[in-house]
Design a protein around this motif. Sequence first.
Motif, mmCIF file in Angstrom:
data_model
loop_
_atom_site.group_PDB
_atom_site.id
_atom_site.type_symbol
_atom_site.label_atom_id
_atom_site.label_comp_id
_atom_site.label_asym_id
_atom_site.label_seq_id
_atom_site.Cartn_x
_atom_site.Cartn_y
_atom_site.Cartn_z
ATOM 1 N N GLY A 52 -16.421 70.949 16.897
ATOM 2 C CA GLY A 52 -15.285 71.545 16.207
ATOM 3 C C GLY A 52 -14.458 72.435 17.112
ATOM 4 N N GLY A 53 -14.982 72.744 18.310
ATOM 5 C CA GLY A 53 -14.217 73.478 19.300
ATOM 6 C C GLY A 53 -14.074 74.967 19.019
ATOM 7 N N PRO A 54 -13.129 75.606 19.718
ATOM 8 C CA PRO A 54 -12.957 77.056 19.638
ATOM 9 C C PRO A 54 -12.679 77.598 18.236
ATOM 10 N N ASP A 55 -11.922 76.887 17.423
ATOM 11 C CA ASP A 55 -11.633 77.378 16.074
ATOM 12 C C ASP A 55 -12.899 77.418 15.225
ATOM 13 N N ALA A 56 -13.720 76.383 15.341
ATOM 14 C CA ALA A 56 -14.968 76.343 14.570
ATOM 15 C C ALA A 56 -15.942 77.417 15.051
ATOM 16 N N THR A 57 -16.021 77.627 16.364
ATOM 17 C CA THR A 57 -16.931 78.666 16.853
ATOM 18 C C THR A 57 -16.440 80.048 16.441
ATOM 19 N N ALA A 58 -15.135 80.262 16.458
ATOM 20 C CA ALA A 58 -14.592 81.555 16.033
ATOM 21 C C ALA A 58 -14.950 81.837 14.576
ATOM 22 N N ALA A 59 -14.818 80.831 13.725
ATOM 23 C CA ALA A 59 -15.165 80.997 12.311
ATOM 24 C C ALA A 59 -16.656 81.306 12.162
ATOM 25 N N ALA A 60 -17.496 80.624 12.930
ATOM 26 C CA ALA A 60 -18.941 80.856 12.853
ATOM 27 C C ALA A 60 -19.305 82.257 13.349
ATOM 28 N N VAL A 61 -18.675 82.716 14.422
ATOM 29 C CA VAL A 61 -18.940 84.070 14.931
ATOM 30 C C VAL A 61 -18.511 85.101 13.893
ATOM 31 N N ARG A 62 -17.340 84.920 13.308
ATOM 32 C CA ARG A 62 -16.870 85.859 12.275
ATOM 33 C C ARG A 62 -17.858 85.928 11.116
ATOM 34 N N ARG A 63 -18.317 84.764 10.664
ATOM 35 C CA ARG A 63 -19.268 84.703 9.548
ATOM 36 C C ARG A 63 -20.577 85.399 9.910
ATOM 37 N N LEU A 64 -21.074 85.159 11.129
ATOM 38 C CA LEU A 64 -22.310 85.791 11.585
ATOM 39 C C LEU A 64 -22.177 87.311 11.561
ATOM 40 N N LEU A 65 -21.100 87.818 12.121
ATOM 41 C CA LEU A 65 -20.903 89.263 12.190
ATOM 42 C C LEU A 65 -20.745 89.863 10.791
ATOM 43 N N GLU A 66 -19.937 89.234 9.968
ATOM 44 C CA GLU A 66 -19.724 89.746 8.613
ATOM 45 C C GLU A 66 -21.002 89.683 7.789
ATOM 46 N N ASP A 67 -21.796 88.604 7.949
ATOM 47 C CA ASP A 67 -23.066 88.479 7.226
ATOM 48 C C ASP A 67 -24.021 89.622 7.556
ATOM 49 N N HIS A 68 -23.856 90.211 8.742
ATOM 50 C CA HIS A 68 -24.746 91.294 9.173
ATOM 51 C C HIS A 68 -24.081 92.668 9.071
ATOM 52 N N GLY A 69 -22.964 92.725 8.354
ATOM 53 C CA GLY A 69 -22.324 94.009 8.101
ATOM 54 C C GLY A 69 -21.599 94.602 9.293
ATOM 55 N N LEU A 70 -21.194 93.762 10.217
ATOM 56 C CA LEU A 70 -20.447 94.218 11.393
ATOM 57 C C LEU A 70 -18.989 93.825 11.203
ATOM 58 N N PRO A 71 -18.142 94.785 10.862
ATOM 59 C CA PRO A 71 -16.760 94.462 10.489
ATOM 60 C C PRO A 71 -15.915 93.978 11.669
ATOM 61 N N ILE A 72 -15.198 92.902 11.423
ATOM 62 C CA ILE A 72 -14.251 92.370 12.408
ATOM 63 C C ILE A 72 -12.986 93.225 12.343
ATOM 64 N N GLY A 73 -12.558 93.727 13.488
ATOM 65 C CA GLY A 73 -11.336 94.511 13.546
ATOM 66 C C GLY A 73 -11.431 95.856 12.845
ATOM 67 N N GLY A 74 -12.614 96.200 12.415
ATOM 68 C CA GLY A 74 -12.799 97.457 11.699
ATOM 69 C C GLY A 74 -13.150 98.588 12.634
ATOM 70 N N PRO A 75 -13.632 99.658 12.065
ATOM 71 C CA PRO A 75 -13.997 100.806 12.892
ATOM 72 C C PRO A 75 -15.221 100.494 13.757
ATOM 73 N N VAL A 76 -15.406 101.282 14.787
ATOM 74 C CA VAL A 76 -16.591 101.157 15.643
ATOM 75 C C VAL A 76 -17.796 101.600 14.824
ATOM 76 N N VAL A 77 -18.810 100.746 14.754
ATOM 77 C CA VAL A 77 -20.051 101.083 14.060
ATOM 78 C C VAL A 77 -20.892 101.900 15.031
ATOM 79 N N ASP A 78 -21.250 103.100 14.633
ATOM 80 C CA ASP A 78 -21.992 104.001 15.517
ATOM 81 C C ASP A 78 -23.494 103.847 15.288
ATOM 82 N N GLY A 79 -24.101 102.987 16.085
ATOM 83 C CA GLY A 79 -25.536 102.744 15.997
ATOM 84 C C GLY A 79 -26.379 103.901 16.482
ATOM 85 N N THR A 80 -25.759 104.885 17.117
ATOM 86 C CA THR A 80 -26.518 106.063 17.542
ATOM 87 C C THR A 80 -26.794 106.969 16.348
ATOM 88 N N ARG A 81 -26.052 106.760 15.245
ATOM 89 C CA ARG A 81 -26.224 107.576 14.032
ATOM 90 C C ARG A 81 -26.688 106.763 12.839
#
Length: 167
Positions: free
Chosen positions: A48-77
């Motif tokens: 599916g190429g770059p568009d399909a991988t981009a969609a899969a990466v977005r889904r992976l990150l969102e599924d784990h509560g890591l916002p795309i384009g959102g604020p920096v998640v501070d894992g130190t806190r």
Amino acid sequence: MTSTSSGAGAVRMADLGTIAVLAWSGEQPEGQGDLACLLAYSLGDAEGGPDATAAAVRRLLEDHGLPIGGPVVDGTRRQALPVGLLVEAGQAVVTLPNLTAQCTVPPQWLSAVERRGYAHFVFTARAWPDAEPGRAVDPQALAAFAGDEETLLDAAHCLLPARGLRG
């Protein structure tokens, strides 16, 4: 890589394509010293190429509560962060459920992460087919890709505490 997840919208690891991680450090404003940075990206080489991988990466990150384009998640806190960073023997190993990626890090990166105790991790959904694992990346090409607004806006950003095998 394969996913052990079986949910309806689960990301198949094969849909991500080849995931690579690059490390660099850079001087921060106001004399704060170097900041260790890690950039994770796909080569865009899944079916599916770059568009399909981009969609899969977005889904992976969102599924784990890591916002795309959102604020920096501070894992130190934040205790319950689904992404981790292990630094050992000149390697940085980034883990998410069902996904592990690693890279060799330069001495100045190690110094920066040791001094601060964390690294700034950017996982972009934007594919970068030109930066294959195992091949040197031109510093200007890295700066152009990592500093590009599209790369940064289509990414999750985290401060990841660096852990070693001994603690």
